[in-house]
Motif scaffolding. Structure first.
Motif, PDB file in Angstrom:
ATOM      1  N   THR A 156      39.624 -10.034  20.853  1.00 45.14           N
ATOM      2  CA  THR A 156      38.108 -10.261  20.017  1.00 45.14           C
ATOM      3  C   THR A 156      37.462 -11.790  20.361  1.00 45.14           C
ATOM      4  N   ALA A 157      36.295 -11.658  20.869  1.00 50.47           N
ATOM      5  CA  ALA A 157      35.624 -12.984  21.256  1.00 50.47           C
ATOM      6  C   ALA A 157      34.858 -13.516  19.746  1.00 50.47           C
ATOM      7  N   GLY A 158      34.481 -12.846  19.002  1.00 46.43           N
ATOM      8  CA  GLY A 158      33.912 -13.077  17.718  1.00 46.43           C
ATOM      9  C   GLY A 158      33.913 -12.391  16.714  1.00 46.43           C
ATOM     10  N   VAL A 159      33.915 -12.999  15.414  1.00 47.90           N
ATOM     11  CA  VAL A 159      34.062 -12.185  14.074  1.00 47.90           C
ATOM     12  C   VAL A 159      32.824 -12.732  13.251  1.00 47.90           C
ATOM     13  N   VAL A 160      31.699 -11.892  13.057  1.00 44.39           N
ATOM     14  CA  VAL A 160      30.601 -12.407  12.274  1.00 44.39           C
ATOM     15  C   VAL A 160      30.600 -11.584  11.006  1.00 44.39           C
ATOM     16  N   VAL A 161      30.899 -12.354  10.034  1.00 45.18           N
ATOM     17  CA  VAL A 161      30.846 -11.857   8.508  1.00 45.18           C
ATOM     18  C   VAL A 161      29.210 -11.937   8.141  1.00 45.18           C
ATOM     19  N   ALA A 162      28.637 -10.729   7.633  1.00 45.15           N
ATOM     20  CA  ALA A 162      27.381 -10.432   7.138  1.00 45.15           C
ATOM     21  C   ALA A 162      27.311  -9.567   5.837  1.00 45.15           C
ATOM     22  N   SER A 163      28.216  -9.963   5.077  1.00 50.68           N
ATOM     23  CA  SER A 163      28.609  -8.795   3.983  1.00 50.68           C
ATOM     24  C   SER A 163      27.918  -9.363   2.653  1.00 50.68           C
ATOM     25  N   HIS A 164      27.355 -10.561   2.501  1.00 48.73           N
ATOM     26  CA  HIS A 164      26.668 -11.101   1.272  1.00 48.73           C
ATOM     27  C   HIS A 164      27.979 -11.197   0.233  1.00 48.73           C
ATOM     28  N   GLY A 165      28.851 -11.793   0.587  1.00 47.59           N
ATOM     29  CA  GLY A 165      30.081 -12.239  -0.211  1.00 47.59           C
ATOM     30  C   GLY A 165      31.321 -11.221  -0.341  1.00 47.59           C
ATOM     31  N   ARG A 166      31.114 -10.031   0.122  1.00 45.41           N
ATOM     32  CA  ARG A 166      32.270  -9.197   0.016  1.00 45.41           C
ATOM     33  C   ARG A 166      33.370  -9.202   1.140  1.00 45.41           C
ATOM     34  N   ASP A 167      34.392  -9.326   0.666  1.00 41.02           N
ATOM     35  CA  ASP A 167      35.732  -9.549   1.764  1.00 41.02           C
ATOM     36  C   ASP A 167      35.396 -10.578   2.553  1.00 41.02           C
ATOM     37  N   GLU A 168      34.634 -11.743   2.107  1.00 37.96           N
ATOM     38  CA  GLU A 168      34.660 -12.672   3.070  1.00 37.96           C
ATOM     39  C   GLU A 168      35.694 -13.432   3.433  1.00 37.96           C
ATOM     40  N   ILE A 169      36.508 -14.002   2.304  1.00 42.13           N
ATOM     41  CA  ILE A 169      37.530 -14.793   2.586  1.00 42.13           C
ATOM     42  C   ILE A 169      38.912 -14.323   3.215  1.00 42.13           C
ATOM     43  N   PRO A 170      39.025 -12.950   2.813  1.00 38.71           N
ATOM     44  CA  PRO A 170      40.271 -12.438   3.559  1.00 38.71           C
ATOM     45  C   PRO A 170      39.853 -12.213   5.087  1.00 38.71           C
ATOM     46  N   VAL A 171      38.799 -11.800   5.438  1.00 42.40           N
ATOM     47  CA  VAL A 171      38.384 -11.434   6.780  1.00 42.40           C
ATOM     48  C   VAL A 171      38.373 -12.942   7.604  1.00 42.40           C
ATOM     49  N   VAL A 183      33.871 -17.638  15.008  1.00 43.50           N
ATOM     50  CA  VAL A 183      34.217 -16.998  13.599  1.00 43.50           C
ATOM     51  C   VAL A 183      32.837 -17.638  12.906  1.00 43.50           C
ATOM     52  N   ALA A 184      32.126 -16.778  12.243  1.00 46.45           N
ATOM     53  CA  ALA A 184      30.853 -17.250  11.680  1.00 46.45           C
ATOM     54  C   ALA A 184      30.605 -16.379  10.268  1.00 46.45           C
ATOM     55  N   VAL A 185      29.785 -16.857   9.516  1.00 53.90           N
ATOM     56  CA  VAL A 185      29.450 -16.288   8.185  1.00 53.90           C
ATOM     57  C   VAL A 185      27.889 -16.394   8.205  1.00 53.90           C
ATOM     58  N   VAL A 186      27.235 -15.384   8.011  1.00 55.06           N
ATOM     59  CA  VAL A 186      25.716 -15.589   7.661  1.00 55.06           C
ATOM     60  C   VAL A 186      25.373 -15.654   6.192  1.00 55.06           C
ATOM     61  N   ALA A 187      24.988 -16.898   6.011  1.00 58.51           N
ATOM     62  CA  ALA A 187      24.930 -17.668   4.791  1.00 58.51           C
ATOM     63  C   ALA A 187      23.940 -18.917   4.486  1.00 58.51           C
ATOM     64  N   SER A 188      23.337 -19.154   3.645  1.00 61.55           N
ATOM     65  CA  SER A 188      22.691 -20.337   3.492  1.00 61.55           C
ATOM     66  C   SER A 188      23.805 -21.643   3.703  1.00 61.55           C
ATOM     67  N   ARG A 189      23.145 -22.877   3.858  1.00 64.68           N
ATOM     68  CA  ARG A 189      23.949 -23.981   4.136  1.00 64.68           C
ATOM     69  C   ARG A 189      24.814 -24.171   2.966  1.00 64.68           C
ATOM     70  N   ARG A 190      24.421 -24.039   1.689  1.00 63.55           N
ATOM     71  CA  ARG A 190      24.957 -24.421   0.563  1.00 63.55           C
ATOM     72  C   ARG A 190      26.244 -23.196   0.228  1.00 63.55           C
ATOM     73  N   ARG A 191      25.612 -22.022   0.662  1.00 62.06           N
ATOM     74  CA  ARG A 191      26.861 -20.977   0.284  1.00 62.06           C
ATOM     75  C   ARG A 191      27.774 -21.233   1.379  1.00 62.06           C
ATOM     76  N   ALA A 192      27.583 -21.453   2.666  1.00 59.67           N
ATOM     77  CA  ALA A 192      28.528 -21.814   3.666  1.00 59.67           C
ATOM     78  C   ALA A 192      29.289 -22.817   3.349  1.00 59.67           C
ATOM     79  N   ASP A 193      28.955 -23.934   2.634  1.00 57.16           N
ATOM     80  CA  ASP A 193      29.874 -24.831   2.121  1.00 57.16           C
ATOM     81  C   ASP A 193      30.889 -24.396   1.348  1.00 57.16           C
TER      82      ASP A 193
END
Length: 316
Positions: A156-171, A183-193
């Motif tokens: 796997t070359a990339g994992v992108v989480v765009a689930s609005h908070g669902r199952d984010e941390i385990p994945v 590895v990336a998460v689609v979120a605002s800067r504040r929520r990404a922090d």
């Protein structure tokens, strides 16, 4: 191996996302043991299945196939007894002298077949759906993460989480632990922090957390879901192209050495060596013939060179 068996072998390699080179004889000038249409596959470990000529021709196909596989390129290979390319170099054609050939010339097309880049998208949001569309238009293999507890595919070359908070941390934790390059998460800067803080609290090492891209994507001023998806793949591609190239392995000098670059050791395949008898560049791994002398392993293009070497050392 029959034509049907070769097609089945190629289909199986594709199904299992195994990179390989398909070698096809397109021209054979007598005397040669191969004929047009003969085929073989070259795997990343140097294994050859099929037939494209005798042991000397096979040794050259193995070395050149591994070189092209590492580069993800295809090309036409001409193997001649004297290495004469007939004049100026021709783009897309590589001529290699093989002094052990019986006298004929072979032309073989080597086609690198590398599985498409795999990216896993987590979520069913508009951005997640856009990621799937954009990724497939780029000829990536875009898959959905079936469940948080599922293992990450090894290539796997990339994992992108765009689930609005669902199952984010385990994945994200699983992807970072598996060493996925992007590895990336689609979120605002504040929520990404906040996601980073949650990962640290979940026991993820800070160096791994630092690899998380959040917010995902390059800052392109993206607003719509497709624009965000484009920025994510742009970031993934930028990181991939920025990786430093591996250093080539050294090739020892030998008699009548050719100016053929060495195969490099590593996950893409074994290293290269020079036949001490004829000077051919060969792959330094089984099933290439070899012999140990004076604490050094020597590799040969064929059993004939190996016998000549052993006879010479015995006489000495």
């Amino acid at each position: 191996m029959t034509s049907g068996e070769m097609l089945a072998r190629v289909s199986d390699l594709r199904a299992h996302r195994t990179p390989f080179v398909l070698a096809t004889v397109v021209r054979a000038e007598r005397p040669t043991s191969a004929k047009p249409g003969d085929r073989a596959v070259v795997l990343a470990d140097g294994t050859i299945d099929g037939f494209v000529g005798g042991s000397c021709a096979e040794s050259t196909v193995r070395s050149e196939g591994l070189r092209l596989l590492r580069a993800g390129e295809s090309g036409l290979l001409r193997i001649t007894p004297d290495g004469d390319d007939g004049g100026d170099p021709v783009e897309g054609l590589r001529t290699v002298g093989n002094p052990c050939l019986s006298g004929g010339t072979l032309e073989i097309f080597l086609e690198s077949i590398v599985p498409p880049t795999m990216v896993t998208v987590v979520g069913d949001s508009p951005v997640a759906r856009a990621l799937a569309r954009v990724g497939r238009s780029l000829e990536f293999e875009v898959t959905a993460w079936p469940a948080p507890e599922q293992p990450v595919a090894p290539d796997t070359a990339g994992v992108v989480v765009a689930s609005h908070g669902r199952d984010e941390i385990p994945v994200l934790r699983a992807a970072l632990a598996a060493g996925v390059p992007y590895v990336a998460v689609v979120a605002s800067r504040r929520r990404a922090d906040a996601v980073r803080a949650d990962l640290v609290a979940a026991g993820v090492a800070e160096p791994d957390v630092a690899r998380l891209h959040g917010p995902a994507g390059l800052d392109l001023g993206a607003r719509t879901a497709p624009e965000i998806a484009l920025s994510v793949f742009a970031e993934l591609l930028a990181g991939r192209s920025g990786a430093p190239p591996a250093a080539p392995a050294a090739v020892p000098a030998g008699p009548a050495a050719q100016t053929v670059p060495a195969a490099q050791a590593g996950p893409a395949g074994p290293a290269a060596a020079v036949d001490p008898v004829c000077g051919m560049t060969v792959t330094a791994a089984a099933p290439t013939p070899s012999a140990e002398h004076g604490g050094t392993v020597h590799w040969f293009c064929c059993d004939g060179c190996r016998r000549a070497f052993l006879a010479g050392t015995a006489d000495g």
